[in-house]
Design an enzyme around this catalytic site. Structure first.
Site, mmCIF file in Angstrom:
data_model
loop_
_atom_site.group_PDB
_atom_site.id
_atom_site.type_symbol
_atom_site.label_atom_id
_atom_site.label_comp_id
_atom_site.label_asym_id
_atom_site.label_seq_id
_atom_site.Cartn_x
_atom_site.Cartn_y
_atom_site.Cartn_z
ATOM 1 N N ASP A 149 50.587 35.342 53.712
ATOM 2 C CA ASP A 149 49.222 35.842 53.547
ATOM 3 C C ASP A 149 48.182 34.791 53.171
ATOM 4 O OD1 ASP A 149 49.967 35.165 50.984
ATOM 5 O OD2 ASP A 149 50.492 37.209 50.421
ATOM 6 N N GLU A 173 57.701 38.119 56.548
ATOM 7 C CA GLU A 173 57.187 38.777 55.334
ATOM 8 C C GLU A 173 56.037 39.723 55.712
ATOM 9 O OE1 GLU A 173 57.023 36.739 51.169
ATOM 10 O OE2 GLU A 173 54.955 37.097 51.746
ATOM 11 N N GLU A 177 44.426 37.273 49.756
ATOM 12 C CA GLU A 177 45.713 37.399 50.454
ATOM 13 C C GLU A 177 45.917 38.776 51.096
ATOM 14 O OE1 GLU A 177 45.395 36.132 47.387
ATOM 15 O OE2 GLU A 177 46.161 34.082 47.479
ATOM 16 N N HIS A 212 48.395 31.973 38.526
ATOM 17 C CA HIS A 212 47.531 31.186 39.411
ATOM 18 C C HIS A 212 46.595 32.033 40.280
ATOM 19 C CE1 HIS A 212 50.490 32.328 42.393
ATOM 20 N NE2 HIS A 212 49.683 31.911 43.345
ATOM 21 N N ARG A 237 43.609 34.023 41.857
ATOM 22 C CA ARG A 237 42.144 33.975 41.670
ATOM 23 C C ARG A 237 41.632 35.145 40.840
ATOM 24 N NH1 ARG A 237 42.528 32.150 46.621
ATOM 25 N NH2 ARG A 237 41.445 30.263 47.237
ATOM 26 N N HIS A 255 49.830 25.584 36.987
ATOM 27 C CA HIS A 255 49.335 25.353 38.349
ATOM 28 C C HIS A 255 48.230 24.300 38.299
ATOM 29 C CE1 HIS A 255 47.666 26.403 42.300
ATOM 30 N NE2 HIS A 255 48.832 26.988 42.533
#
Ligand code: UDP
Length: 371
Positions: A95, A117, A131, A207, A209, A239
């Site tokens: 994604d 996936e 994503e 990590h 957003r 990260h």
């Protein structure tokens, strides 16, 4: 048959590596690896670990880059590569901006896209952002959908994807995990110092957003837990994104039971995962890997696309409220039967044979197109 693999981030490398390596010695298939370099800092180590040398490296990574800039810059280059190389199929996974761009360009070149996936959904376009939208768009662009679970297949059927083009194969991340666990020692040898028989290890990663403005809540929950539970040690591989890095407080950095470290190579990370008492994370891949090692996962997000793990009882969706996160960790630390029940729930993401199933799928595809 020539197959192009488009990848650019750490999870894409981890998930496509077992398939690429299975195809290496098969004379019926030639592979072509196109690396956008979207997250070169984290991906390069994975490619080295799995001995994968990209045929093309677009080196697109820039400090604090936006996903749409990756798409914008990758489009003309991937387009030129696909026109020159003319692969028969294009593989993408998951994604990311790279996934979307690979599928988008292949579609324009009329090359069938195989989406590994496929079918994960939160159905909230802003969570995870961007994503969820990328994976939905890739579903529209792809011809073939390799779904990890029956639930993912159902999600695709609800969106009117032709059932004949969906195969449930598991997630190749489990193949990668088992391969590394059995074959590659941790690169950071001193990592074993964090695993102590008299301590309960909490592995923390963040990590996403949409979590940048919730990090204080998550970190404070961890701080309060470590203050009250002397048996707990926390490892936090941070990260590289400055939005994550710059939010770690002084009290967290200076806490004697919290170890803030750089991102780990895959073998060192999975070594810690194997020995963790529980994981607190907003990562997608770790939600799939931890259950394979019987480690309970507390998801610090408001929604998850790995719903079968929640149903199986191996993942606990805690959200981002400090008190709820703290309460959930407390429960797992103090209630041994709850911890055991969560740890022993069946891992729904695969048995380590997904790449084998995908190669079988490819052989059948080849035989249909040869005749
Ligand atoms: N991982 C790693 N080193 C670390 C943290 C994570 O190798 O320090 C691996 C982890 O095992 C998993 C993958 O990176 O396979 C997850 O990547 P990330 O959380 O960045 O992305 P997501 O899965 O959320 O897309």
């Amino acid at each position: 048959m020539k197959i192009a693999f488009v990848l650019g981030t750490r999870p894409e490398g981890i998930k496509l590596a077992p398939i690429l390596n299975k195809l290496k010695d098969n004379p019926d298939f030639a592979t072509l690896v196109i690396n956008t370099g979207q997250h070169a800092d984290l991906l390069d180590e994975v490619l080295q670990t799995f001995a994968i040398e990209p045929d093309y490296n677009l080196k697109l990574m820039k400090p604090n880059q936006s996903a749409e800039l990756v798409v914008h810059e990758a489009i003309p280059v991937i387009s030129a590569i696909l026109r020159k190389e003319k692969p028969d199929l294009v593989f993408v996974v998951g994604d990311t901006a790279t996934t979307f761009t690979g599928a988008f360009i292949a579609f324009h070149e009329r090359i069938p896209v195989v989406h590994v996936e496929a079918g994960l959904r939160t159905d909230n376009p802003y969570s995870p952002f961007p994503e969820e939208m990328y994976r939905q768009l890739v579903t529209r662009l792809a011809t073939f959908h390799l779904a990890p679970t029956e639930q993912n297949k159902e999600n695709l059927i609800k969106e009117c994807i032709d059932v004949r083009h969906i195969s449930v194969v598991g997630n190749p991340v489990i193949d990668a995990l088992f391969y590394i666990h059995h074959n590659v020692p941790p690169a950071v040898t001193e990592i074993s110092q964090y695993v102590k028989s008299n301590k309960k290890l909490i592995l923390l990663t963040t990590h996403r957003r949409e979590n940048f403005h919730h990090l204080t809540q998550i970190h404070d929950a961890i701080l309060e837990i470590t203050d009250h539970h002397k048996e707990v040690e926390v490892i936090f591989p941070v990260h590289p994104n400055p939005n994550v890095r710059n939010q770690i407080s002084k009290s967290m950095r200076e806490h004697e039971s919290i170890h803030i470290i750089d991102p780990l190579d895959y073998a060192s990370f999975t070594y810690l995962l194997k020995h963790a008492y529980l994981v607190v994370t907003d990562s997608g891949g770790i939600q799939e890997e931890a259950p394979a090692f019987n480690v309970p996962v507390i998801i610090v997000r408001d929604s998850t696309e790995r719903t079968e793990g929640v149903e199986a009882g191996t993942l606990i969706l805690a959200g981002t409220d400090k008190q709820i996160i703290k309460g959930t960790i407390e429960n797992l630390l103090t209630d041994t039967s709850f911890h055991q029940h969560t740890a022993e729930a069946v891992n729904p993401y695969g048995d380590g044979q997904t790449s084998e199933r995908i190669v079988e799928w490819l052989k059948q595809y080849l035989s249909r197109h040869q005749s």
